[in-house]
Design a protein around this motif. Structure first.
Motif, mmCIF file in Angstrom:
data_model
loop_
_atom_site.group_PDB
_atom_site.id
_atom_site.type_symbol
_atom_site.label_atom_id
_atom_site.label_comp_id
_atom_site.label_asym_id
_atom_site.label_seq_id
_atom_site.Cartn_x
_atom_site.Cartn_y
_atom_site.Cartn_z
ATOM 1 N N ALA A 153 92.319 88.057 86.640
ATOM 2 C CA ALA A 153 92.073 89.050 85.577
ATOM 3 C C ALA A 153 93.248 89.228 84.631
ATOM 4 O O ALA A 153 93.328 90.244 83.936
ATOM 5 C CB ALA A 153 91.712 90.388 86.221
ATOM 6 N N ASN A 167 84.283 92.465 83.047
ATOM 7 C CA ASN A 167 84.641 91.168 82.476
ATOM 8 C C ASN A 167 83.623 90.651 81.471
ATOM 9 O O ASN A 167 83.894 89.687 80.753
ATOM 10 C CB ASN A 167 84.832 90.132 83.592
ATOM 11 N N ILE A 226 86.505 93.316 88.258
ATOM 12 C CA ILE A 226 86.631 91.881 87.962
ATOM 13 C C ILE A 226 86.920 91.188 89.281
ATOM 14 O O ILE A 226 87.824 91.585 90.021
ATOM 15 C CB ILE A 226 87.744 91.624 86.933
ATOM 16 N N TRP A 231 93.063 90.884 81.120
ATOM 17 C CA TRP A 231 92.784 92.325 81.023
ATOM 18 C C TRP A 231 93.990 93.175 81.445
ATOM 19 O O TRP A 231 93.927 94.394 81.362
ATOM 20 C CB TRP A 231 91.590 92.692 81.904
#
Length: 581
Positions: free
Chosen positions: A361, A330, A357, A364
């Motif tokens: 999240a 991250n 992470i 992502w």
């Protein structure tokens, strides 16, 4: 109806394309505020007598957390185009909701509605198909098995002769893993996740010195090739750990900066505030946390990007690894991860990309960066309920429902679910030594959606506090292993493989919590088959009453193999039951 609590945006977990050209839509409403929702949808160009043609379909309530009810529907637009909205019913007056806001009357202007201009299957999130059927096993190489004493570091201690510290060595290596493949296969493991194996100073190897070399204490590249071949021959995938957020202090390019200061041609490889470099009490360059021994890499620098992308490419091309786990993911820019995704997926499309992470999240997980993240929200709730008893059953079910609805459903089958790792206390420690709780936790982990991971040694009852206590040597003397726990885990893995509903098939829901009980349950349903997994959190034997629509059937307890003849299911203290209807 509380309009402020009604949440939908045509993106992320609220609206996404699936691999079969269908579209999944979700909307949130205030808990208990809405009795039903109809999904209004149609092609924006489909009109008849100056009126937009649309259809209405009832949405399914898929869960409730502390604040919201969640409603979902999946459709496959015939024309690939979609305008849509919602008709919400509170039992009195219907309310229409779209991009244009709220209306008491059904709008005919398509500009009022949400829009998906065209359904492109290429936009669908598609993680590798093999991942959802994988049971992972995390190995901390220095502490798993010593197969070659000739490559032991200086001052290596006898195996398990001392408590682990931040700087002692016991000689674990890749050859040791090769020699224990039969153990892993018999356990039912189909994926190995290794913490870093590249040349580094420490025993944990998160302070990389050379990203393109195996640490000599673990073996060499031929040993790794042999390990990967043995794994693949036994149906086991291999995932390596990459540290692209930071290097180690002794990374040659950082040492060049240490030596030459501002004159170093590598000074822009790092985030250095000013010169000369200061190491204590706080470094004047960005690092992992505030340790001077892990300087942060500048992934905005093109040379750094190219170097790290080549690292990602090299181990896939040359060694045919199956996955990358990405440390401190991250704190690395999204642009780099998009490039990384293109490079490694271009070589091996079904490579698994897993990010470390610990929080929400979603940024992502839009299909262009990671396939999954380490599911620590899952971990926290598991520990809070079973181990620490800091939340009640209702809060747990609500929290887990919130976690499930954080992401698109297509992401959950690949979510990396864990209850312990090299970064956390051992699960037995978290449970204060109560092995019944550990067994319940493994039962939940291995019957829930996602791709579960077991931290080495947890299956045989290894104990230990947080780092470095959680990094003890694996115990290979069977007389010192908890063989009952081992058989418990092995049996759960076998059940998960033999019954797809115990893995990632079907629709999941939590059953209502009975106030006069200490039991709770979740249910998986698909077509004509249902599985209910029940837990008793009490130190006393209790009974669980089956739902009314299930108690007319005669289920089989998959754990015992026995038929259940009563709608009241007896559960021993800290026990569980897995029922198939």
């Amino acid at each position: 109806m509380n309009k402020q609590a009604i949440i939908h945006r045509p993106t992320d977990q609220h609206a996404y394309v699936c691999a079969d050209n269908s579209v999944n839509i979700m909307i949130q409403t205030q808990k208990g505020d809405c009795k039903g929702i109809h999904f209004i949808h149609g092609d924006p160009y489909d009109w008849e007598e100056k009126k937009w043609k649309n259809k209405k379909i009832a949405m399914r309530k898929t869960g409730t957390d502390q604040l919201y009810d969640y409603w979902q529907v999946t459709i496959k637009p015939a024309s690939h185009r979609l305008r849509y909205g919602f008709k919400l019913n509170d039992g009195e007056n219907p309310l229409y909701f779209g991009e244009g806001g709220f209306s008491a009357q059904e709008p005919n202007d398509i500009a009022f509605y949400f829009c998906i201009p065209y359904v492109h299957v290429s936009d669908a999130f598609q993680a590798p198909a093999w991942v959802k059927n994988t049971v992972w096993y995390q190995i901390f190489p220095e502490r798993f098995a010593n197969g070659n004493t000739k490559n032991d570091p200086k001052d290596t201690l006898a195996w398990g002769s001392s408590e682990p510290t931040a700087d002692n060595f016991f000689g674990g290596d890749l050859q040791g893993v090769i020699e224990q493949i039969s153990y892993l296969k018999e356990l039912g493991i189909t994926g190995l996740y290794f913490t870093p194996i590249f040349k580094a100073y420490s025993n944990h190897k998160y302070d990389t010195i050379d990203y393109l070399e195996i640490d000599p204490q673990f073996g060499d590249k031929e040993t790794l090739k042999q390990l990967i071949k043995v794994c693949h021959d036994n149906g086991i995938k291999v995932m390596l750990d990459a540290v692209f957020n930071h290097s180690g202090f002794y990374f040659p390019l950082f040492q060049d900066v240490v030596e030459k200061g501002e004159k170093s041609k590598y000074k822009d490889w790092f985030h250095i505030h000013d010169f000369p470099l200061i190491f204590e009490p706080k470094p004047n360059y960005d690092t992992f946390a505030f340790t001077p021994f892990m300087p942060k890499l500048n992934t905005q620098n093109e040379e750094v990007r190219n170097y790290l992308l080549n690292v990602g490419r090299y181990w896939v091309e040359e060694f045919d690894i199956d996955g990358w786990r990405l440390d401190v993911a991250n704190e690395v820019d999204h642009g780099f991860w998009r490039d990384f995704h293109k490079v490694v997926k271009g070589i091996k499309p079904d490579l698994y990309i897993l990010g470390e992470i610990w929080h929400d999240a979603m940024p992502w997980l839009r299909g262009d960066q990671f396939d999954a993240v380490m599911n620590y929200p899952f971990t926290r709730n598991i520990l809070d309920l079973f181990a620490k008893e800091s939340i009640d059953r209702k809060t747990f079910a609500e929290n887990m429902t919130a976690v499930i609805h954080m992401y698109p459903a297509s992401i959950h089958t690949n979510a990396f679910n864990l209850v312990g790792s090299h970064d956390t206390p051992r699960i037995l420690h978290e449970c204060s030594g109560d092995k019944r709780k550990v067994q319940q936790i493994f039962t939940f982990l291995l019957t829930f959606i996602g791709t579960p991971c077991i931290y080495y040694g947890d299956e045989i009852g290894i104990d230990g506090d947080g780092d470095p206590g959680c990094r003890k040597c694996m115990i290979w003397d069977e007389e010192q292993q908890d063989r009952h726990m081992l058989e418990h885990v092995r049996k759960l893995i076998t059940l998960r493989k033999n019954h797809p509903l115990l893995a990632n098939e079907g629709n999941l829901s939590f059953l209502p919590v009975e106030m006069n009980s200490h039991c709770f349950a979740f249910m998986k349903e698909k077509q004509d088959k249902t599985i209910i997994v029940i837990f008793n959190l009490s130190d006393q034997e209790e009974q669980f009453t089956l739902p009314a629509h299930q108690n007319r059937q005669m289920p089989i307890d998959l754990w015992t193999g026995n038929k259940v003849k009563d709608k009241k299911i007896p559960l021993e203290a800290r026990g569980f039951s897995i029922l198939e209807f």
